[in-house]
Design a protein around this motif. Structure first.
Motif, mmCIF file in Angstrom:
data_model
loop_
_atom_site.group_PDB
_atom_site.id
_atom_site.type_symbol
_atom_site.label_atom_id
_atom_site.label_comp_id
_atom_site.label_asym_id
_atom_site.label_seq_id
_atom_site.Cartn_x
_atom_site.Cartn_y
_atom_site.Cartn_z
ATOM 1 N N THR A 29 38.653 34.736 61.946
ATOM 2 C CA THR A 29 38.190 35.512 63.104
ATOM 3 C C THR A 29 37.021 34.831 63.813
ATOM 4 O O THR A 29 36.321 35.459 64.578
ATOM 5 C CB THR A 29 37.761 36.915 62.648
ATOM 6 N N LEU A 46 37.639 45.178 50.706
ATOM 7 C CA LEU A 46 37.705 45.767 52.032
ATOM 8 C C LEU A 46 36.617 46.808 52.270
ATOM 9 O O LEU A 46 36.404 47.706 51.463
ATOM 10 C CB LEU A 46 39.078 46.414 52.208
ATOM 11 N N LEU A 87 39.503 42.377 60.733
ATOM 12 C CA LEU A 87 40.686 42.453 59.885
ATOM 13 C C LEU A 87 41.351 43.818 60.011
ATOM 14 O O LEU A 87 42.578 43.920 60.137
ATOM 15 C CB LEU A 87 40.312 42.176 58.428
ATOM 16 N N LEU A 121 42.418 39.783 50.063
ATOM 17 C CA LEU A 121 41.050 40.284 49.990
ATOM 18 C C LEU A 121 40.312 39.610 48.836
ATOM 19 O O LEU A 121 40.926 39.159 47.864
ATOM 20 C CB LEU A 121 41.043 41.805 49.777
ATOM 21 N N GLN A 164 40.434 38.079 54.585
ATOM 22 C CA GLN A 164 39.011 37.931 54.790
ATOM 23 C C GLN A 164 38.627 36.451 54.693
ATOM 24 O O GLN A 164 39.325 35.653 54.071
ATOM 25 C CB GLN A 164 38.238 38.706 53.718
ATOM 26 N N SER A 197 32.901 46.998 57.342
ATOM 27 C CA SER A 197 32.361 45.855 58.079
ATOM 28 C C SER A 197 33.445 44.844 58.445
ATOM 29 O O SER A 197 33.228 43.981 59.292
ATOM 30 C CB SER A 197 31.280 45.156 57.237
ATOM 31 N N ASP A 198 34.618 44.945 57.806
ATOM 32 C CA ASP A 198 35.729 44.038 58.118
ATOM 33 C C ASP A 198 36.469 44.528 59.366
ATOM 34 O O ASP A 198 37.677 44.773 59.345
ATOM 35 C CB ASP A 198 36.693 43.946 56.934
#
Length: 694
Positions: free
Chosen positions: A226, A257, A264, A251, A58, A260-261
């Motif tokens: 990302t 986690l 990933l 993480l 993340q 919304s991730d």
């Protein structure tokens, strides 16, 4: 303290490698020039056999701090810039290179594609929608202005080139891969060529170090975040994760986690789950680290179980920053929390609670042990297993030649006590055996060709079944999506987006099931063919010959790449999807088009999956054919030696003298020692390969 628990990652595989090289070194003097060169090549390959450890995570999860701790170089990667990198950065340990750092820039084609919208434009076109001209224009202008601000009007002259440095340093790294956020007053520093000066045009970074802190040559792969608006680096990131021994997912304990991730989670769907280990970082920043840390672990475990049912992914909780600080203290370096990265704006260090300060273990020791376990079962170990099997094959050849010569010596020594009738009978038996062997050589060649063709046909049929089955899965899901959409409201403003997660999960399961079954069938057919060949040749082999005990049946790669399942498709572009949705007012028409679009978008993914399976099996079968060729050559060696023996039999009518017998016995003792070494070395190598792969 880190120093008290620290051990080199990959130490289990290092022990196996060391033992393998010792056997190869003892084998080399026993070989002819051609086979000695082969051993040299195998030893060089074994020494350069690098483990690959990828790190993803993340944003703001402390990925850089964890890498710094893992490589025992505090503050090497900047930790106070988010996101710090937009470039796939590979840190090579134990691999010789003339430079310490190599930065490859995009070429003209890469840049033009980037500036024209990249893969985002390609996916949008497949949806039949047009990117918003104003938005695209602003982004392209911002990108061009950023590059010109940092590099000047002549930045295009740098495209396609490399910049190389004698050593890798944090300062150099920051200029090529560090992006960061735009802070007021920082533009001037950037324009003068410091932080992020070359980041816009850097395609990849390769950094080279000595082997420590890893027991084996190792590549640590730091993947970009990302924040890639045109998805240009998306494919580079996924490709860099292929064929890794382990993948660490970092993480943030403060925001673990969640659904919304999406980026990933999509990336993880394209990875082999048995290679994953999750590191929940920054537990020291929780209010009650020990108690809340366990709650976070349970949440992450439950979330992973929902997303990837049937997979037990190791989860470790800890603090990379505290590990980095402990290593810095051990090495006598400045505290990472006290100094920022040179040339980068410092961020304030948060205060830690008393409980956080007394946490003790940082998670690094547990992570190191998990990594060692993954490495000893990963691609690096499979490559080492292949090398071990090739060494056994060479050893079996030495053993066979030694036993053949021992048999001849025994016959010559025995001739001293033979009568004439016995000698004549032995010579006639040798002549008959030679004729049988010549006929056998021809039939064995036919058996090998027919057996291999049958296995190749089995593989081709299996790949065709895999392809058809995967397409059936997509067709079923697409039809179900069409029916579901037909049953929903036809309101134009109510956008319904197709969730690809379940389809990707189903494809992965189907792919693995069918591939595993096909690999099992191919392996069984291969084993049966080897058994038939050995049954044919056994009557002409010396007793206890290693060639009859150890046949080269190499394990098939159990995990071909599924990286395609982690790629972004047009259906997942939110803005473009809304534009596509509004192209249709008729729900029936929209539903039919959705079905077609799902099939269309997953077609390239299926092609990649099928190609991955076929490629893994083709590579294996190429090595099978190489082994069968060597087998034929060994048989040819047996034939040549038997011809020599048959000729020699004619001269054994005269009994050797006492002095000759003594010379023959000394030679036999040397050969017996050689056979004993071959038996011991082959047994050890076979045990090492089977222990790991069992």
């Amino acid at each position: 303290m880190i120093g008290n628990i620290y051990s080199k990652r990959g130490h289990d595989l290092e022990a196996i490698l060391t033992a393998t090289l010792q056997r190869a070194t003892r084998l080399r003097p026993l070989l002819d020039e051609r086979n000695a060169d082969m051993v040299d090549a195998l030893m060089a390959e074994a020494k350069a056999n690098a483990c690959r450890i990828a790190v993803v995570g993340q944003v703001k999860a402390g990925k850089s701090s964890l890498i710094n701790a893992l490589i025992r170089r505090p503050r090497f990667l900047p930790t106070d810039v988010n996101p710090w990198t937009s470039v796939v950065t590979k840190l090579h340990f134990g691999t010789a290179h003339e430079f310490g750092a190599v930065f490859q820039f995009f070429d003209e084609g890469d840049w033009d594609r980037l500036a024209s919208g990249g893969r985002l434009l390609e996916l949008s076109r497949r949806l039949g929608v047009t990117l918003d001209a104003d938005t695209l224009g602003r982004q392209v202008r911002a990108m061009r202005e950023s590059a010109e601000l940092r590099l000047g009007k002549e930045f295009r002259k740098l495209l396609g080139r490399q910049h190389c440095f004698e050593t890798a340093s944090a300062e150099v790294l920051a200029r090529y891969v560090c992006v960061g956020e735009t802070f007021e007053g920082q533009e001037l520093a950037r324009s003068r060529g410091f932080v992020g000066r070359f980041a816009d045009i850097t395609k990849s970074a390769d950094l080279y170090f000595d082997q420590a802190p890893f027991a084996l040559p190792t590549v640590v792969i730091d993947t970009p975040g990302t924040n890639d608006p045109f998805l240009v680096r998306d494919q580079l990131s996924r490709e860099s994760l292929d064929h890794t021994d382990a993948c660490i997912v970092v993480l943030n304990a403060q925001q673990a986690l969640s659904s919304s991730d999406l980026d990933l989670l999509r990336l993880l769907r394209g990875l082999q789950k048995e290679k994953l280990v999750v590191f929940v970082n920054r537990v020291d920043l929780l209010g009650r680290p020990i108690e809340e840390g366990q709650i976070v672990m349970r949440h992450v475990r439950d979330k992973l179980a929902d997303e990837f049912p049937g997979h037990e992914i190791p989860i470790i909780i800890g603090s990379a920053l505290q590990a980095e600080r402990a290593i810095a203290a051990e090495l006598g370096l400045a505290d990472p929390m006290e100094q920022g990265t040179p040339g980068v704006a410092r961020s304030a260090a948060g205060d830690l609670t008393d409980e956080a300060r007394s946490l003790g273990p940082t998670g690094l020791e547990e992570l190191s042990e998990v990594l060692s376990g993954l490495i000893v079962r990963g691609p690096a170990q499979r490559r080492l297993t292949r090398i071990q099997l090739e060494l056994i094959e060479l050893i079996a050849g030495v053993d066979l030649a030694a036993r053949d010569e021992m048999a001849l010596l025994d016959q010559r020594i025995a001739a001293a006590r033979e009568d004439v009738a016995t000698t004549i009978a032995r010579q006639e038996n040798a002549a008959r055996a030679l004729k049988q062997l010549e006929a056998l050589a021809v039939s064995i060649g036919t058996d090998i060709r027919e057996g291999f063709d049958a296995i190749q046909g089995m593989k081709d049929a299996g790949i065709a079944r895999l392809d058809e089955s995967l397409r059936d899965v997509v067709a079923e899901e697409a039809a179900a999506a069409r029916e579901k959409l037909l049953q929903t409201s036809a309101k134009r403003e109510q956008v319904v987006q197709f969730d690809t997660a379940d389809l990707r999960l189903r494809l992965e399961g189907q792919f693995k099931s069918l591939y595993d079954e096909l690999a099992r069938q191919v392996q069984e057919a291969e084993i049966e063919m080897h058994a038939r060949l050995l049954d044919r040749i056994n009557p002409v082999l010396p007793d206890e010959a290693l060639l009859a005990r150890y046949s080269r049946v190499e394990p098939i790669d159990p995990s071909p790449s599924i990286a395609a399942l982690g790629s972004t498709i047009a259906l997942e572009l939110d803005d473009q999807w809304r534009s596509w949705w509004r192209l249709w007012t008729n729900q029936k028409q929209r539903s039919r088009r959705l079905e077609e679009l799902i099939v269309q978008e997953f077609q390239p993914l299926l092609d990649s999956l099928v190609a991955s399976a076929a490629g893994a099996l083709d590579d294996h079968l190429a090595r099978v054919m190489a082994g069968l060729t060597n087998f034929s050559e060994e048989l040819g060696g047996v034939l040549r030696r038997h011809k020599t023996h048959a000729v020699a039999q004619r001269g054994l009518g005269v009994a050797p003298s006492a002095a000759q017998i003594q010379t023959l016995q000394k030679r036999r003792a040397v050969l017996e020692d050689r056979v004993n070494f071959c038996v011991e070395a082959a047994t050890d190598l076979d045990y090492m390969s089977r222990r790991v792969n069992s």
